[in-house]
Scaffold this motif. Structure first.
Motif, PDB file in Angstrom:
ATOM      1  N   GLU A 200       0.805  -1.228   0.000  1.00 16.02           N
ATOM      2  CA  GLU A 200       0.000   0.000   0.000  1.00 16.02           C
ATOM      3  C   GLU A 200       0.836   1.275   0.000  1.00 16.02           C
ATOM      4  O   GLU A 200       0.575   2.195  -0.779  1.00 16.02           O
ATOM      5  N   PHE A 204       0.654   3.853  -3.077  1.00 15.85           N
ATOM      6  CA  PHE A 204       0.013   5.159  -2.913  1.00 15.85           C
ATOM      7  C   PHE A 204       0.942   6.296  -3.332  1.00 15.85           C
ATOM      8  O   PHE A 204       0.483   7.302  -3.882  1.00 15.85           O
ATOM      9  N   ARG A 208      -0.613   8.854  -6.067  1.00 12.83           N
ATOM     10  CA  ARG A 208      -1.069  10.084  -5.404  1.00 12.83           C
ATOM     11  C   ARG A 208      -1.491  11.178  -6.393  1.00 12.83           C
ATOM     12  O   ARG A 208      -2.447  11.919  -6.114  1.00 12.83           O
ATOM     13  N   PHE A 240      -7.246   3.544   0.640  1.00 11.39           N
ATOM     14  CA  PHE A 240      -5.871   3.752   1.106  1.00 11.39           C
ATOM     15  C   PHE A 240      -5.878   4.523   2.426  1.00 11.39           C
ATOM     16  O   PHE A 240      -6.612   5.506   2.580  1.00 11.39           O
ATOM     17  N   PHE A 243      -5.271   8.255   2.088  1.00 11.05           N
ATOM     18  CA  PHE A 243      -6.169   8.997   1.206  1.00 11.05           C
ATOM     19  C   PHE A 243      -6.820  10.167   1.942  1.00 11.05           C
ATOM     20  O   PHE A 243      -6.860  11.297   1.435  1.00 11.05           O
TER      21      PHE A 243
END
Length: 276
Positions: A200, A204, A208, A240, A243
């Motif tokens: 993860e 991410f 992004r 995520f 997030f």
């Protein structure tokens, strides 16, 4: 209703392929929500008091950005999921609602309804996805952002009334495409890596920019509603852990992300009012 507890209970029913005890069901018909997402199909079953009874998910690509791209595949998938739920529950499921991204073409909306009816349901209603999420969350004021596989949809509410609703084709699929391009791997490999919790943090960092674009979509809508200070984010693509913070930094708003964000909209879809 404790929404966080309800979400966790519903997630458990899906995960363990189980049902709520029959003696706990409220009297009245069972209600079904059909969420035809870009990456996931979800069927939710609620009792007459809108408490989760059963649910099922299925990874699929029969719908893209709210448009049915494989009609028969969608019908067969929903019909099979319906039959599995009926076997678990020991009773037929007859009535269901569905959802669409905001601003979708009327023809695409009709196709979604046709899928539900072809899967042997009576169609109760078709609602837009952020509004369905707001219904589950009990939200009357604020903004709901539904970050799905294909689109980012936003609805602005005041006093329970939808003031504005907007949708743009940026979602989890775009994250996967960015990841595949950055790592020079196939789409399928990138999708598997995106869903791997062990990857993860690294994933991410690469996707992004897509989250930043989602935030810019939201900002472009909220510029006309400066009174909105809280955004509720739902949908599988916002799962995520980073997030929420990134979205808050980019929008300058308070951001609330519920437990099991993928399951918020399917539950809200099934909370349709029964006909008088």
């Amino acid at each position: 209703m404790n929404t966080e507890l309800t979400l966790r209970e519903f997630a458990g029913l899906i995960r363990f392929r189980s049902t709520a005890p029959v003696e706990q069901w409220a009297d009245g018909p069972l209600k079904v929500g059909v969420d035809l997402g870009t990456a996931n199909l979800v069927l939710s079953v609620l009792d007459a008091q809108n408490r989760p009874v059963a649910g099922i998910t299925h990874r699929s690509s029969v719908v893209r950005d709210g448009i049915v791209v494989d009609y028969m595949g969608a019908v067969h998938a929903v019909r099979n999921m319906k039959e599995e739920l009926e076997a678990r529950l020991g009773r037929p499921l007859t009535r269901a609602a569905a959802a669409i991204p905001p601003g979708i073409h009327p023809g695409s909306s009709k196709a979604i309804g046709n899928v539900v009816e072809a899967a042997d349901f009576e169609l109760a209603e078709i609602v837009d996805e952020p509004t369905a999420a707001a219904r589950f969350l009990g939200l009357r004021d604020g903004a709901v952002v539904d970050v799905g596989g294909g689109t980012t949809g936003i609805s602005v509410l005041r006093g329970g009334e939808v003031l504005a609703s907007f949708d743009e084709a940026t979602g989890g699929t775009h994250m996967t495409l960015v990841l595949a391009g950055a790592k020079r791997i196939s789409f399928a490999e990138a999708e598997a890596e995106k869903l791997d919790s062990d990857s993860e943090r690294d994933v991410f960092a690469l996707v992004r920019p897509v989250v930043d674009k989602m935030a810019s979509i939201v900002n472009s809508v909220l510029v006309d509603y400066p009174e909105i200070i809280t955004i509720h984010v739902v949908g599988g693509a916002c799962a995520f852990s980073e997030f929420k913070d990134v979205f808050a930094n980019q929008t300058g708003k308070q951001v609330v992300k519920p437990a099991e964000p993928l399951l918020v909209t399917p539950l809200g879809i099934a909370m349709y009012p029964e006909a008088a």
